[in-house]
Structures are given as structure tokens and as C-alpha cells.
Design a protein around this motif. Structure first.
Motif, mmCIF file in Angstrom:
data_model
loop_
_atom_site.group_PDB
_atom_site.id
_atom_site.type_symbol
_atom_site.label_atom_id
_atom_site.label_comp_id
_atom_site.label_asym_id
_atom_site.label_seq_id
_atom_site.Cartn_x
_atom_site.Cartn_y
_atom_site.Cartn_z
ATOM 1 N N SER A 47 1.054 -1.026 0.254
ATOM 2 C CA SER A 47 0.016 -0.083 0.036
ATOM 3 C C SER A 47 0.993 1.442 -0.327
ATOM 4 O O SER A 47 -0.010 2.404 0.249
ATOM 5 C CB SER A 47 -1.368 0.018 1.356
ATOM 6 N N HIS A 48 2.387 1.603 -0.198
ATOM 7 C CA HIS A 48 3.281 2.269 0.037
ATOM 8 C C HIS A 48 4.320 2.563 -1.079
ATOM 9 O O HIS A 48 5.464 1.541 -0.896
ATOM 10 C CB HIS A 48 3.327 3.185 1.821
ATOM 11 N N THR A 49 4.503 2.412 -2.001
ATOM 12 C CA THR A 49 5.705 2.644 -3.122
ATOM 13 C C THR A 49 5.598 3.642 -3.006
ATOM 14 O O THR A 49 4.987 4.973 -3.617
ATOM 15 C CB THR A 49 5.646 1.581 -3.731
ATOM 16 N N HIS A 50 6.656 3.741 -3.771
ATOM 17 C CA HIS A 50 7.472 5.047 -4.958
ATOM 18 C C HIS A 50 8.351 4.726 -6.057
ATOM 19 O O HIS A 50 9.586 4.745 -6.065
ATOM 20 C CB HIS A 50 8.712 6.231 -4.046
ATOM 21 N N LEU A 51 7.843 3.565 -6.545
ATOM 22 C CA LEU A 51 8.376 2.933 -7.602
ATOM 23 C C LEU A 51 8.275 3.769 -9.307
ATOM 24 O O LEU A 51 9.032 2.892 -9.735
ATOM 25 C CB LEU A 51 8.454 1.413 -7.436
ATOM 26 N N ILE A 109 -1.331 10.039 4.824
ATOM 27 C CA ILE A 109 0.406 10.171 4.446
ATOM 28 C C ILE A 109 1.178 9.547 4.870
ATOM 29 O O ILE A 109 1.495 8.504 6.154
ATOM 30 C CB ILE A 109 -0.817 11.919 5.779
ATOM 31 N N HIS A 110 2.357 10.183 4.556
ATOM 32 C CA HIS A 110 3.653 9.782 5.629
ATOM 33 C C HIS A 110 3.894 10.445 6.867
ATOM 34 O O HIS A 110 3.619 11.818 6.871
ATOM 35 C CB HIS A 110 5.405 10.630 4.538
ATOM 36 N N ALA A 111 3.932 10.320 7.925
ATOM 37 C CA ALA A 111 3.627 11.220 9.652
ATOM 38 C C ALA A 111 5.043 10.662 10.330
ATOM 39 O O ALA A 111 5.312 8.600 10.132
ATOM 40 C CB ALA A 111 2.439 10.792 9.320
ATOM 41 N N ASP A 147 1.639 6.207 7.534
ATOM 42 C CA ASP A 147 2.436 5.618 7.209
ATOM 43 C C ASP A 147 3.883 6.249 7.339
ATOM 44 O O ASP A 147 3.722 7.292 7.972
ATOM 45 C CB ASP A 147 2.329 4.942 6.091
ATOM 46 N N HIS A 148 4.294 4.931 7.729
ATOM 47 C CA HIS A 148 6.191 5.313 8.995
ATOM 48 C C HIS A 148 5.931 5.091 9.977
ATOM 49 O O HIS A 148 6.336 3.922 10.128
ATOM 50 C CB HIS A 148 6.471 6.929 7.928
ATOM 51 N N LEU A 149 5.754 5.863 11.272
ATOM 52 C CA LEU A 149 5.536 5.580 12.280
ATOM 53 C C LEU A 149 6.346 5.124 12.662
ATOM 54 O O LEU A 149 6.015 4.373 13.703
ATOM 55 C CB LEU A 149 4.254 4.906 12.529
ATOM 56 N N SER A 197 6.255 -2.233 2.089
ATOM 57 C CA SER A 197 7.519 -1.758 1.793
ATOM 58 C C SER A 197 8.182 -0.648 1.468
ATOM 59 O O SER A 197 9.161 -0.538 1.273
ATOM 60 C CB SER A 197 7.512 -2.562 -0.017
ATOM 61 N N ASP A 198 7.403 1.191 0.813
ATOM 62 C CA ASP A 198 7.982 2.552 0.959
ATOM 63 C C ASP A 198 9.347 2.015 -0.450
ATOM 64 O O ASP A 198 9.912 2.935 -0.419
ATOM 65 C CB ASP A 198 8.370 2.872 1.782
ATOM 66 N N TYR A 199 8.745 0.439 -1.395
ATOM 67 C CA TYR A 199 10.084 1.489 -2.778
ATOM 68 C C TYR A 199 10.332 1.939 -3.233
ATOM 69 O O TYR A 199 9.269 2.460 -3.783
ATOM 70 C CB TYR A 199 9.184 0.334 -3.752
HETATM 71 FE FE FE Z 1 7.321 7.110 1.367
#
Ligand code: FE
Ligand code: NIG
Length: 404
Positions: free
Chosen positions: A73-77, A238-240, A261-263, A312-314
């Protein structure tokens, strides 16, 4: 119609209609031994033990495990080029913040992306998409955020739309204009620019994101951007709380974020803010691993009755891997989730964090047949234990074998 027979362990079973699992429920995904599963029209029609009803092609699992495919649910690919040079800086002792302060990091990726044509960006990104699909990911969120000027943010969102049309996986797009302040803008000019980008971005994106963290965007910036996004139908993800206890969780919850996300850095106040909400906390252990940050307090979150997803945050700077099996293993090894809890975090709860959990993310009648069939001899525990041993025999996306 096809029937997978001789399944040693069919894991990830959830009653139809369950959209996420919270707290103690995270360990509750069902398991059947010596099972079969039937697929028709790209969907799971039935599963059980004993003799399957006759029909169609038979696939012999030879005692292998079948699990729901991963939902990342979270990538920057979507990005251009590589940041291997910064990797060397990092090995020489520079921190993520120090690399960013020298004009590296996200701005470095934005420069590379600016010089890269849309076709080239699509081709480079598709290499990564094919990589993660072959590793068992069936649903994938991809963010913009390496454009940082209107035409380049839209270029990224159009590339994500092309990826969505090109692959049999489910793809969701997030507008992350507020990833860093674009070159040539003051902070406040850039926040205004992001607000202006929202109408056009909303034609292409499903969600809106802000990097609400120390040195990036403030709670006030985030509040304005999320409110504007909601006017255009963009729900926040969001990135938090990656670099500091940023207030990002609270501002996300205020705007009914689908996920925060992140946390990596949270206190009991963040746990309290998430209780009783529809917001999914998402932790990204791959970036903790790569950057040497603390791991999120997964046990405290689950112990407090919250749901939890892992993704993954890829991306080229903080997590250059989209391997969700490794993410699941880190969830166990570093965050002390049980294999069953980690499975829920990388499947159903990940799907929820993309608004896709009615469609995929579990073994449930009527859902898309997004499945991983393992080689013989695998169990859920062994997935996390022998965490680098290849285990996939076949990936099914909507019931069809995926070949990269
Ligand atoms: Fe990210
Ligand atoms: O999720 N934290 C902000 N954004 C990305 C990193 C992006 C990059 O360094 O390129 C992340 O970790």
C-alpha cells in the motif's frame, strides 16, 4: 474453471465482507490443511478440504502452500535513474537528513526525473513493477512526488496510469506533490503551488499524500493541503512520524486519512489518536532496515487493539526493495509480529490501506484469485524464518499465472 488440489496449507482465509483485522483479530486468518481451491472467472469461487467438486483444469500443488498475494500500500516505484551514489555517502556515514540537506535525496530524484522522458520513465518503472509482481504482489499503490513542479508531477501520474492499464495487478495512484520543496520555490510558494496542482492531479490520482515531518512539511501545511485535496475527492494517505514525532498522525486522523504511514517515532498519543478511527496505521520496516531508524512499535499498536499494515516503501532513497516477503519477515524478526499477524499486515490490511480490501487481500469466496502457490515444504512460519530462500512456484493475478 481451475482447481488447485493437494494444497498442504491454505492460509489467509477470512469471511467475505471482513475489510480489515484489528488487534487480536490479526492472528485470526484461517488455515486449512490438505485443501483445494477453485477459481472461475478470475475469482475464488470455493475452497475446502477433502475431495473437490469436479471441474476444469487441475493444478497439483504437491503439498505446497497457497496464500493471498501481497498488497503493497505504499511505494514510490516510479522514479528515474538510481541513487547509488548516495548509497555510498550513506555507507561513509552521512544520514538521510544530511544527504537531503546537500541537495541530494528527493531533489536529486526530481532532477533526474525532469530530464527523463515519460516513455523512458514508464520503461524504467515497469522493470520494477514486473519485479514486484513476480515476487507475489497483486495490489500496489504508487506515489508521485519526484516531480515537484506541475508538469513533472503530472508526468508521473500519467506514467502511473499507464502502468495501471498495462498490468493485471490492481494499481492505485497517490498525488504526493508535497514530498519536498521543489527547486526554485520558497517553502510557502511551494505549498501554494501544491494547492494549485490539486485539481489537475485529482483527475489522475486516487489519494493525496504529504510528507509531514521535520524538515519537510509542517502540520499547518499538511492541514491546508489535505483539506484542499478532500474538496477534489482525494482521501489522504500520509507520511508521518518518520524523522520526528511530527503531529502527522493527528492531522491525518483529523482529515479521515485512509492510512498514516511510516510511524517509526510514535508515542502513546498517536496510539490514542488512532483508536476508534477508520485510519489504517502502516509501518514500513524496509526503511527502518535501510536507514537504521527505529522500527515502529507494532506490538504496542496491535496490543492496543489497532489494525496494522506493513508496506515496502519501495523508493530509491530509503527503501530500495519492493520485496513484501522480506517486509513480512522484518515484521516478525524486528517487530515481533507472529507470522499470522504479519500475513494479515501484508495482505488484507494492506489492501484496506488502498481501499481494495473488498476485492483482494485474503482467501475469501468472491474475491479476485490473487494468490501465491509455494514450492512444496513451505509453511507460514518458514516464510519468515528462511527469509531469503526462494519459495514461489506460481503467482496468480485474477486467476491467471503471471509470467514477468
Ligand atoms: Fe514513502
Ligand atoms: O517514504 N519519507 C519520505 N519519502 C520517501 C523517501 C523518498 C526518497 O528518499 O526518495 C520515504 O521514505
Amino acid at each position: 474453471m481451475k482447481t488447485i488440489v493437494n494444497i498442504g496449507e491454505l492460509v489467509g482465509i477470512v469471511p467475505s465482507g471482513v475489510l480489515r483485522l484489528s488487534g487480536a483479530e490479526m492472528a485470526s486468518m484461517g488455515v486449512l490443511h490438505n485443501a483445494w481451491l477453485q477459481i472461475d472467472g478470475g475469482r475464488i469461487v470455493d475452497f475446502g478440504i477433502g475431495t473437490p467438486p469436479p471441474g476444469g483444469e487441475v493444478i497439483d500443488a504437491r503439498g505446497g502452500m497457497v496464500l493471498p498475494a501481497f498488497c503493497d500500500s505504499h511505494t514510490h516505484l516510479v522514479y528515474a535513474g538510481s541513487r547509488e551514489g548516495e548509497f555510498l555517502d550513506k555507507l561513509a556515514g552521512l544520514s538521510y537528513e544530511e544527504i537531503a540537506a546537500r541537495g541530494g535525496g528527493i531533489l536529486n530524484s526530481a532532477d533526474l526525473l525532469h530530464e527523463t522522458s515519460a516513455d523512458e520513465l514508464f520503461e524504467q518503472s515497469m522493470v520494477r513493477v514486473r519485479e514486484v509482481l513476480a515476487m507475489g504482489t497483486a495490489a500496489l499503490e504508487i506515489k508521485s512526488g519526484y516531480g515537484l513542479r506541475p508538469e513533472d508531477e503530472l508526468k508521473m501520474l500519467r506514467v502511473i496510469a499507464r502502468i495501471r492499464a498495462a498490468v493485471p495487478a490492481l494499481v492505485r495512484a497517490t498525488f504526493l506533490g508535497a514530498h519536498a520543496v521543489g527547486r526554485g520555490y520558497s517553502h510557502s510558494e511551494y505549498v501554494d503551488e501544491v494547492l494549485k496542482m490539486i485539481p489537475a492531479a485529482s483527475e489522475l490520482a486516487d489519494f493525496i499524500d504529504v510528507f509531514c515531518d521535520e524538515g519537510f512539511f509542517t502540520v499547518e501545511d499538511t492541514d491546508r493541503i489535505l483539506a484542499e485535496g478532500l474538496k477534489y475527492g482525494l482521501r489522504p494517505k500520509i507520511h508521518a512520524n518518520e524523522l520526528a514525532v511530527s503531529g502527522g498522525v493527528q492531522v491525518g486522523v483529523k482529515h479521515k486519512a485512509l492510512s498514516v504511514d511510516h510511524l517509526e517515532r510514535t508515542t502513546d498519543a498517536e496510539v490514542a489518536a488512532l483508536k476508534g478511527t477508520d485510519t489504517m496505521p502502516v509501518m514500513l520496516p524496509g526503511s527502518s532496515f535501510f536507514l537504521g531508524l527505529p522500527y515502529g512499535r507494532a506490538r504496542d499498536f496491535v496490543g492496543a487493539g489497532l489494525p496494522l499494515a506493513l508496506a515496502s516503501d519501495y523508493n530509491p532513497g530509503s527503501s530500495p526493495s519492493g520485496d513484501m516477503r522480506f517486509v513480512m519477515a522484518l515484521g516478525c524478526i524486528k517487530m515481533k509480529l507472529s507470522p499470522a499477524e504479519a500475513l494479515a499486515a501484508v495482505t488484507l490490511n494492506g489492501a484496506y490501506a488502498m481501499g481494495l480490501s473488498a476485492e483482494t487481500g485474503s482467501i475469501s469466496r468472491g474475491k479476485r484469485a490473487d494468490l501465491i502457490l509455494s514450492a512444496p515444504g513451505w509453511s507460514l512460519t518458514r516464510l519468515a524464518y528462511n527469509y531469503t530462500t526462494p519459495f514461489i512456484r506460481q503467482v496468480f493475478l485474477a486467476g491467471v499465472t503471471y509470467i514477468a
